[in-house]
Design a protein around this motif. Structure first.
Motif, short mmCIF file in Angstrom:
data_model
loop_
_atom_site.label_atom_id
_atom_site.label_comp_id
_atom_site.label_asym_id
_atom_site.label_seq_id
_atom_site.Cartn_x
_atom_site.Cartn_y
_atom_site.Cartn_z
N ALA A 1 0.83 -1.21 0.00
CA ALA A 1 0.00 0.00 0.00
C ALA A 1 0.86 1.26 0.00
N LEU A 2 2.08 1.17 0.53
CA LEU A 2 2.96 2.33 0.61
C LEU A 2 3.18 2.97 -0.76
N THR A 3 3.38 2.15 -1.78
CA THR A 3 3.61 2.67 -3.13
C THR A 3 2.42 3.48 -3.62
N TYR A 4 1.23 2.96 -3.43
CA TYR A 4 0.02 3.65 -3.88
C TYR A 4 -0.25 4.89 -3.03
N ASN A 5 0.11 4.81 -1.74
CA ASN A 5 -0.05 5.98 -0.88
C ASN A 5 0.79 7.16 -1.37
N GLU A 6 1.98 6.84 -1.92
CA GLU A 6 2.85 7.91 -2.44
C GLU A 6 2.14 8.66 -3.56
N MET A 7 1.53 7.93 -4.48
CA MET A 7 0.83 8.59 -5.59
C MET A 7 -0.39 9.35 -5.09
N MET A 8 -1.10 8.79 -4.14
CA MET A 8 -2.27 9.47 -3.58
C MET A 8 -1.86 10.78 -2.90
N THR A 9 -0.77 10.72 -2.16
CA THR A 9 -0.26 11.91 -1.48
C THR A 9 0.12 12.98 -2.49
N LEU A 10 0.79 12.56 -3.57
CA LEU A 10 1.19 13.51 -4.60
C LEU A 10 -0.03 14.18 -5.24
N TYR A 11 -1.04 13.39 -5.60
CA TYR A 11 -2.25 13.96 -6.21
C TYR A 11 -2.94 14.91 -5.24
N MET A 12 -2.95 14.58 -3.95
CA MET A 12 -3.55 15.48 -2.96
C MET A 12 -2.76 16.79 -2.90
N SER A 13 -1.43 16.69 -2.96
CA SER A 13 -0.60 17.88 -2.79
C SER A 13 -0.69 18.84 -3.97
N VAL A 14 -1.00 18.30 -5.16
CA VAL A 14 -1.12 19.18 -6.34
C VAL A 14 -2.57 19.49 -6.67
#
Length: 411
Positions: free
Chosen positions: A195-208
């Protein structure tokens, strides 16, 4: 007379040439002297530290490395000297020291330890070692160096951990294009990711501010049959809250409660989040209007922080709750009733009545939004309705002490 003048001129030229040569020689010697003094100073520094080793009862490798006083000093030299003295070096010890250095933000020395491990124990390195090296290279030399290092790794070392480490570097730097390109490579690979890998992308989309893409990442996670963790759920919930999709938030919370990984911490999170959702319906419609009117990343991030407060409250991490709330109050963003309800319910669930009382006072004194006593009454009903009698009673007593008893409204 002419010959004497010519002789004098020749003597002057010769003298100037000699002085020039002497000057050049002096400059050269001065530079060598500076280098000598500098190296001598370093030797004295080493000697001083060696005397400290003898005076210090704890003369081990970790102590020597942590006693390095200047960033330009080499941790590698310390390790080599330790080995030359006949001592052994265990990879587990080096990993532990490197981790501690990173926590202290001494990334250069941590990277030097990683370099030693690569040079001397390459066959014994783990996937985590390579991933840690990518992270340290990003911090010391920049994202380009980390990227080149990753691409230069043998195929056997391009694992889920090293892929995720590089993705984290992209996400942290908000390099959306590079992150998405790497994410596509990840999806095409035959590797298994957490899940960590997918969390990274989710965090990025949230941040932008690309909230709509978060659900696509969740869909891919489920398609790959990867179990979401509590942070996955938090990011997913936050993205839905940012778009005011409360029904979806409720469905996510229900899914969380049915998860086989659901534990006491998750249940506390779900309870608080459910209270937030129910109370959110009871706050006047002005809250939604504010979000719609902003149409900017600031308010969306604000909602995300609301859910981060809920998350850390669910994990019983009061320090994080305090930190986030303090940060939010220092911003110029307009505080609304939802923000006060979020932090208030979190402190109450954690049992910190003093802080909950302070939030009530801040709410009453706020110049950005009017204190809503009826919203407090509805929140009180939610606590009692959820069976949280003690929390509800404590909240009621706080309201009475602050002269804002909602029960008086019905009299």
């Amino acid at each position: 007379m002419a010959s004497r003048s010519l002789l004098f001129t020749l003597q002057r030229r010769r003298k100037c040439r000699i002085n020039s040569e002497i000057g050049s020689l002096y400059t050269l010697k001065k530079e060598n002297f500076v280098r000598f003094v500098s190296s001598d100073a370093l030797r004295n520094d080493v000697a001083l530290e060696e005397s400290n080793y003898k005076d210090n009862k704890e003369d081990d490798l970790r102590s020597r490395i942590f006693r390095l006083r200047l960033p330009k000093r080499s941790a590698t030299n310390i390790i080599q000297k330790w080995v030359n003295e006949g001592n052994t070096v265990a990879l587990s010890e080096l990993r532990s020291i490197s981790k501690e250095l990173s926590k202290s933000q001494r990334f250069k020395h941590a990277l030097e330890i990683s370099e030693w491990m690569v040079t001397h124990e390459e066959n014994a390195l783990s996937d985590s070692d390579y991933a840690n090296r990518i992270d340290l290279m990003t911090k010391v030399f920049g994202i380009d160096a980390a990227e080149r290092y990753f691409e230069g790794l043998p195929i056997t070392s391009k694992t889920s951990e090293t892929y995720t480490a590089l993705l984290h570097s992209y996400a942290r730097s908000k390099l959306l294009d590079k992150a998405e390109e790497l994410y596509e490579r990840i999806k095409r690979s035959s590797l298994s990711f957490t899940a960590l890998t997918y969390n990274e992308m989710m965090t990025l989309y949230m941040s932008v501010g690309q909230m709509e893409k978060v659900s696509l990442v969740v869909a891919e996670l489920k398609r790959q049959k990867v179990a979401p963790d509590i942070f996955t759920y938090n990011l997913w919930i936050s993205s839905c809250a940012a778009t005011l999709n409360v029904d979806q938030v409720t469905r996510i919370l229900d899914e969380m409660s049915r998860s086989s990984d659901c534990n006491d911490d998750w249940l506390r999170y779900i309870d608080i989040a459910n209270i937030y959702v129910k109370a959110g319906h009871l706050v006047n419609a002005e809250s939604s209007a504010v979000v719609a009117a902003e149409k900017g990343i600031t308010q969306r991030e604000w909602i995300t922080y609301d859910f981060l407060i809920i998350l850390y409250a669910g994990l019983r991490n009061k320090d994080k709750v305090d930190q986030i709330w303090k940060s939010l109050r220092m911003t110029k963003q307009r505080m609304i009733n939802r923000n006060f309800i979020c932090i208030l319910s979190s402190y109450l669930m954690l049992g910190h009545l003093k802080e909950a009382g302070e939030v009530l006072d801040q709410w009453k004194q706020s110049t950005t939004t009017e204190f809503d006593i009826s919203a407090c009454g509805r929140l009180l009903d939610v606590f009692l309705g959820a069976g949280l009698t003690e929390v509800g009673n404590n909240f009621h007593m706080l309201l009475i002490e602050r002269n804002c008893d909602p029960t008086n409204l019905t009299k």
